[in-house]
Design a protein around this motif. Structure first.
Motif, PDB file in Angstrom:
ATOM      1  N   VAL A   3       6.088   3.739  20.219  1.00  0.00           N
ATOM      2  CA  VAL A   3       6.169   2.548  20.866  1.00  0.00           C
ATOM      3  C   VAL A   3       6.232   3.071  22.042  1.00  0.00           C
ATOM      4  CG1 VAL A   3       6.768   0.417  21.724  1.00  0.00           C
ATOM      5  CG2 VAL A   3       5.782   1.475  19.412  1.00  0.00           C
ATOM      6  N   ARG A   4       7.738   4.302  21.684  1.00  0.00           N
ATOM      7  CA  ARG A   4       8.911   4.057  23.486  1.00  0.00           C
ATOM      8  C   ARG A   4       8.292   5.003  24.137  1.00  0.00           C
ATOM      9  NH1 ARG A   4      13.181   6.405  21.011  1.00  0.00           N
ATOM     10  NH2 ARG A   4      13.037   7.915  21.658  1.00  0.00           N
ATOM     11  N   GLU A   5       7.193   6.179  23.270  1.00  0.00           N
ATOM     12  CA  GLU A   5       6.824   7.426  24.207  1.00  0.00           C
ATOM     13  C   GLU A   5       5.350   6.724  25.155  1.00  0.00           C
ATOM     14  OE1 GLU A   5       5.968  10.499  21.537  1.00  0.00           O
ATOM     15  OE2 GLU A   5       8.422  10.986  21.477  1.00  0.00           O
ATOM     16  N   VAL A   6       4.802   5.756  24.108  1.00  0.00           N
ATOM     17  CA  VAL A   6       3.381   5.107  25.108  1.00  0.00           C
ATOM     18  C   VAL A   6       4.455   3.936  26.140  1.00  0.00           C
ATOM     19  CG1 VAL A   6       1.403   3.051  24.198  1.00  0.00           C
ATOM     20  CG2 VAL A   6       2.622   4.997  22.660  1.00  0.00           C
ATOM     21  N   ALA A   7       4.362   2.977  25.690  1.00  0.00           N
ATOM     22  CA  ALA A   7       5.483   2.915  27.262  1.00  0.00           C
ATOM     23  C   ALA A   7       5.585   3.108  28.506  1.00  0.00           C
ATOM     24  CB  ALA A   7       6.976   1.847  26.540  1.00  0.00           C
ATOM     25  N   ARG A   8       6.525   4.377  28.188  1.00  0.00           N
ATOM     26  CA  ARG A   8       6.449   6.105  29.153  1.00  0.00           C
ATOM     27  C   ARG A   8       5.165   6.499  29.467  1.00  0.00           C
ATOM     28  NH1 ARG A   8       9.443  10.469  26.230  1.00  0.00           N
ATOM     29  NH2 ARG A   8      10.587   9.140  25.250  1.00  0.00           N
ATOM     30  N   GLU A   9       4.705   6.994  28.810  1.00  0.00           N
ATOM     31  CA  GLU A   9       3.711   7.133  29.312  1.00  0.00           C
ATOM     32  C   GLU A   9       2.825   5.897  29.644  1.00  0.00           C
ATOM     33  OE1 GLU A   9       2.248   9.867  29.370  1.00  0.00           O
ATOM     34  OE2 GLU A   9       3.502  10.302  28.502  1.00  0.00           O
ATOM     35  N   ALA A  10       2.498   4.767  29.981  1.00  0.00           N
ATOM     36  CA  ALA A  10       2.279   3.508  30.597  1.00  0.00           C
ATOM     37  C   ALA A  10       2.438   3.568  31.764  1.00  0.00           C
ATOM     38  CB  ALA A  10       2.408   2.419  30.129  1.00  0.00           C
TER      39      ALA A  10
END
Length: 64
Positions: free
Chosen positions: A8-15
């Motif tokens: 989830v943290r990596e998805v948020a960073r990519e978003a």
């Protein structure tokens, strides 16, 4: 750290890195997509009605 939390943290960073289109590009594009979708839906409905009519005619012609 658990794997789902890391994901989830990596998805948020990519978003945050996504560059979204501006409104002057986005809204005409949405309009085109909606028009194509409506056209495709109407085409499929007409094709289905035509196929149904042909099948019914064939049933009647061959005593079905």
């Amino acid at each position: 750290m658990t794997k789902p939390a890391k994901y989830v943290r990596e998805v948020a960073r990519e978003a945050k890195r996504i560059r979204w289109p501006k409104g002057d590009v986005l809204f005409p594009t949405i309009a085109v997509v909606i028009c194509i979708t409506v056209f495709a839906a109407l085409f499929i409905v007409l094709e289905d009605l035509t196929a149904n009519a042909i099948i019914n005619l064939l049933k009647q012609a061959f005593g079905g």
